[in-house]
Each structure stands twice: as structure tokens, then as C-alpha cells.
Design a protein around this motif. Structure first.
Motif, PDB file in Angstrom:
ATOM      1  N   PRO A 208       0.837  -1.203   0.000  1.00  0.00           N
ATOM      2  CA  PRO A 208       0.000   0.000   0.000  1.00  0.00           C
ATOM      3  C   PRO A 208       0.870   1.252   0.000  1.00  0.00           C
ATOM      4  O   PRO A 208       1.865   1.337   0.736  1.00  0.00           O
ATOM      5  CB  PRO A 208      -0.806  -0.118   1.294  1.00  0.00           C
ATOM      6  CG  PRO A 208      -0.732  -1.559   1.672  1.00  0.00           C
ATOM      7  CD  PRO A 208       0.586  -2.057   1.173  1.00  0.00           C
ATOM      8  N   ARG A 209       0.514   2.210  -0.818  1.00  0.00           N
ATOM      9  CA  ARG A 209       1.257   3.473  -0.842  1.00  0.00           C
ATOM     10  C   ARG A 209       0.915   4.268   0.413  1.00  0.00           C
ATOM     11  O   ARG A 209      -0.253   4.532   0.697  1.00  0.00           O
ATOM     12  CB  ARG A 209       0.907   4.278  -2.091  1.00  0.00           C
ATOM     13  CG  ARG A 209       1.740   5.553  -2.238  1.00  0.00           C
ATOM     14  CD  ARG A 209       1.420   6.233  -3.553  1.00  0.00           C
ATOM     15  NE  ARG A 209       1.863   5.435  -4.674  1.00  0.00           N
ATOM     16  CZ  ARG A 209       3.113   5.445  -5.151  1.00  0.00           C
ATOM     17  NH1 ARG A 209       4.034   6.202  -4.577  1.00  0.00           N
ATOM     18  NH2 ARG A 209       3.432   4.708  -6.190  1.00  0.00           N
ATOM     19  N   ARG A 210       1.951   4.641   1.143  1.00  0.00           N
ATOM     20  CA  ARG A 210       1.712   5.392   2.372  1.00  0.00           C
ATOM     21  C   ARG A 210       1.446   6.864   2.059  1.00  0.00           C
ATOM     22  O   ARG A 210       2.100   7.453   1.198  1.00  0.00           O
ATOM     23  CB  ARG A 210       2.917   5.279   3.318  1.00  0.00           C
ATOM     24  CG  ARG A 210       3.120   3.873   3.859  1.00  0.00           C
ATOM     25  CD  ARG A 210       3.965   3.894   5.112  1.00  0.00           C
ATOM     26  NE  ARG A 210       5.349   4.240   4.854  1.00  0.00           N
ATOM     27  CZ  ARG A 210       6.219   4.603   5.799  1.00  0.00           C
ATOM     28  NH1 ARG A 210       5.834   4.680   7.059  1.00  0.00           N
ATOM     29  NH2 ARG A 210       7.470   4.886   5.486  1.00  0.00           N
TER      30      ARG A 210
END
Length: 438
Positions: A246-248
Motif C-alpha cells: 500500500p502506498r503510504r
């Protein structure tokens, strides 16, 4: 061009002549003006990469040159970031063998500081994955040095004072996913935390600790153990794309925090909340690589939370034989002062023999303090405790160490200075080297 520069701690600030060469000829001409110091991404905390008479920015030397998919060896220029290596090679199943707590350091900076990570006890410092380095020396010549060569041994951990690191060959670690199998172990006190470190046999281990804990809670910690996850550890959807995480969300500290924001009461409240959050996460879980290794990298300019005066990081390592009493003495002094730190980190280091690098077998403690007269007095006290227990200091994090304190803590200083007298001292010098007399 002149520009005010500082390290990540934002203190001291130095008016520097800045040179940004784009090729070796321009770099050679810059070195000839001496004294100069190379600068990567400015993540050393103090004045290790500033020189008022000549600071050489190396970010134009940022090419990936070669990669061997059989051995995992990368050849790269010194201005390449660890983040660049991860972006290029993690999708292919390779990850840095050793990494510090931020991926925004250059390869040259990682070599100069001989950075270490959460796996030092098992895998050593950055030196352990280096096959060779190329250094431009004071006469402008470029020399390739390998482990065992004098130039290699003094350069790795030599804080940029042997010459300008141009290129290196380093090995990456094969991994099969972008996930970490983490075990969160709450430890009610320092002794318990150390027991967890001593019995752990995994790859990575690090602890956050409550530096304001007292009495039975002295050194209460959240120990985070980790290993690279395999596809079998992942769910079905994750196995289909094991390197996709997941892209933070990126955040940014918009302004310097006011001085009153950091005090004993806010620190105590933060530590209590962080401890309770850790208790809820106790046990095993899957954590993406970015969150495990680089929790602060999603907060741009997080160094601004300490306010305009900046902050000083204290990081020492204590030998195994004196680590527990030494750590207890340090924690008691910090707790009594009321000047705790949000970012308080404990790691177990393994044995390391090197010319001038920081690690030794024992425990390393790192804390940040907003700069103030009271904090500087506390840091002097922590220096004395460290020396009394046979410890030494991490020059990559230093911004205010005294020359006599350095020499009292590290008998290797004399040999390093003697090496420098043969020539590098007159071409390569930083604000730090001039301050501490190396």
C-alpha cells in the motif's frame, strides 16, 4: 555560490561556498581549492558534511552503472540514494543488505558513515556488503580500493575525510516479497527488553523505549523483531503481487513547532499513548518494508517539530560487559532531567573490527533533544556516563561533541589523525573534523 547549510538537526548552520560538479574534471578542480568536504543528501545530523570554504554537493553523480542478477552486485555512483536502489531492484527481488532508519541517504554517505541497521548483530554494518569503492584523492587521482586495502579501511567510516567517494560496488539481499513478518514484544523494563534481544535469532531487531520511565518502568520498551516474509506468509491477494505494498500517505510538517510544544508533559502523554498502542499490536503481523524500516520517511521535514533552534541527537554504543549499568545510568539521568525524547531507539549490535567505524558489540542508544542550554548540559552528562562505561559516539549523528570527549571515548582517534597527516587533512576537512580535531 554561497549558501547556508546544516545537517538534519538544523544546527549548527554554516555559510558555505557550495560547488556542484557534474563530472570528474570539475570535481578535480574543486578538490584543488581545498579544504573541501563532499555532501550527499544532507542527512548527517550535524556538521559532518559542511565546510565553509568548500562544500561539494555530489547529487549529480547519481547513475546506476551495472547490475549482476546472479550475485546481486550493483555498481553505482556515490550520489545514488538508497531509495533509488529500492525502487529499481526491489521489484526484481533485491533489497539493501544493510540500511539505516532512512532511505534518503546517498551511497557515498552510507559508506562514509559505515551506517548500520536493525540487523547489525547478524549481518554487520554497511562495510559488510561492499566489494569495492572508488575514491578521488587529494591529487585528483581516482583509486579503486577493496576490503583489506588501507584506503578502503579508512574510507569506510572515515566521514569523507580520506577523499571524495565516487563509485562503489555493493551486494544486495535476495528477497521474495516486499513484506516483513514482524513480532511486537512489549517489555515492561530495560532488563526484559535486553533479554528479548539476547534470545532473538531473527534478522532484524529494534526497540522503541520510554525514556521518561522510572522505577519499575525504567526502560519499558516495544521490541520489534522482523524477518523478510516469504510468499507462504502472505494472503492469496498479496501472493499474486508480492512486491506491491500500500502506498503510504505522505505528510509534511508545515512550520517550525513552537518551543513550548515539547515539554515533559507532552512527552509523557505521547510515550503513554505509544506504549498502549504497542500493547494492542503485540504478537505477529505482516508489515510492509517501508513502514518497518522507514517509519519517519513519510513525514517530510519532520526535523521541524523541534523548532527553529534545531535538535541534537545523542547516540552512543556501550560494550556488552557494561551495557546494562551504563544504559540504566543514562536512562536515569534523562528521566530525572525531564527532557525525554519522542524518538528513543535501542538496538543490539554485533562484533565488528574496523579502523574507525562506530559499531562495537553491545547496545546502541539514540535520542533526540531540542537544542537549549538545559539540553546541552544534559548531553554533557550523558557524554560522561558513556565514557565512564567504555562507550563511544556515532559521528554521523554528532553536532556538539568536544575533542577531549572523543579522545577519551575512542583510542583509535590517534591512528586516524596520523593517517590524515599524510595529506588528506589539507584537502578534506568538515566543520565537524575541525571542531573535534581530526
Amino acid at each position: 555560490m554561497r549558501r547556508e547549510l546544516s545537517g538534519w538537526g538544523r544546527v549548527p548552520r554554516t555559510d558555505c561556498a557550495v560547488i556542484a560538479p557534474r563530472d570528474e574534471a570539475a570535481l578535480r578542480a574543486a578538490i584543488a581549492t581545498g579544504p573541501v568536504i563532499a555532501r550527499g543528501n544532507g542527512r548527517a545530523y550535524g556538521d559532518a558534511a559542511t565546510q565553509s570554504r568548500g562544500t561539494i554537493e555530489m547529487r549529480h553523480f547519481n547513475r546506476l552503472l551495472a547490475f549482476d542478477p546472479e550475485t546481486g552486485q550493483v555498481e553505482a555512483e556515490a550520489g545514488v540514494l538508497l531509495a533509488d536502489l529500492i525502487e529499481a531492484f526491489l521489484p526484481r527481488g533485491w533489497f539493501p543488505w544493510v540500511t539505516p532508519g532512512t532511505k534518503f541517504v546517498t551511497l557515498g554517505g552510507a559508506i562514509a558513515a559505515d551506517v548500520h541497521g536493525k540487523n547489525h548483530r547478524r549481518d554487520g554494518a554497511f562495510r559488510s556488503c561492499l566489494d569495492w569503492v572508488e575514491v578521488m584523492q587529494q591529487d585528483g587521482s581516482v583509486v579503486r580500493a577493496e576490503p583489506g586495502d588501507d584506503l578502503f579501511e579508512w574510507t569506510v567510516g572515515g566521514m569523507g575525510l580520506t577523499g571524495v567517494i565516487l563509485r562503489a560496488g555493493l551486494r544486495l539481499r535476495p528477497v521474495s516479497t516486499g513484506w516483513i513478518r514482524q513480532q511486537m514484544v512489549p517489555a515492561p523494563d530495560l532488563a526484559t527488553a535486553m533479554e528479548v534481544f539476547e534470545r532473538d535469532t531473527g534478522t532484524y531487531a529494534v526497540a522503541w523505549f520510554d525514556c521518561l520511565g522510572q522505577g519499575a518502568s525504567l526502560g519499558r520498551s516495544l521490541v520489534m523483531l522482523g524477518d523478510h516474509a516469504t510468499p507462504e506468509d502472505l494472503g492469496e491477494a498479496q501472493r499474486a503481487a508480492p512486491f506491491n505494498i500500500p502506498r503510504r500517505r505522505r505528510l509534511k510538517v508545515p512550520m517550525d513547532a513552537p518551543a513550548f510544544a515539547l515539554n515533559r508533559f507532552t512527552l509523557k502523554a505521547f510515550n503513554a499513548l505509544y506504549w498502549r498502542a504497542g500493547l494492542r499490536k503485540a504478537g505477529e503481523s505482516l508489515v510492509d518494508w517501508d513502514s518497518y524500516f522507514y517509519p519517519l520517511d513519510t513525514i517530510d521535514e519532520w526535523n521541524r517539530i523541534y523548532g527553529r533552534p534545531g535538535f541534537a541527537q545523542f547516540q552512543c554504543v556501550l560494550p556488552l560487559a557494561t551495557a546494562r549499568p551504563g544504559l540504566e545510568a543514562l536512562l536515569k539521568a534523562i528521566s530525572a532531567s525531564g527532557q525525554g525524547s519522542f524518538l528513543a531507539v535501542l538496538k543490539r549490535l554485533g562484533a565488528q573490527e574496523s579502523r574507525f567505524s562506530f559499531p562495537m558489540e553491545g547496545y546502541t542508544l539514540a535520542l533526540d533533544f531540542p537544542v537549549s542550554p538545559k539540553a546541552l548540559q544534559l548531553l554533557e552528562r550523558l557524554d560522561a556516563i558513556t565514557v565512564d562505561h567504555g562507550g563511544r559516539f556515532y559521528l554521523a549523528k554528532d553536532s556538539r561533541l568536544r575533542s577531549d570527549t572523543l579522545r577519551a571515548s575512542d583510542p583509535r582517534v590517534g591512528a586516524f589523525v596520523e593517517m590524515r597527516e599524510t595529506g588528506p587533512r589539507y584537502r578534506f576537512a568538515s566543520g565537524q573534523s575541525e571542531r573535534i580535531g581530526i
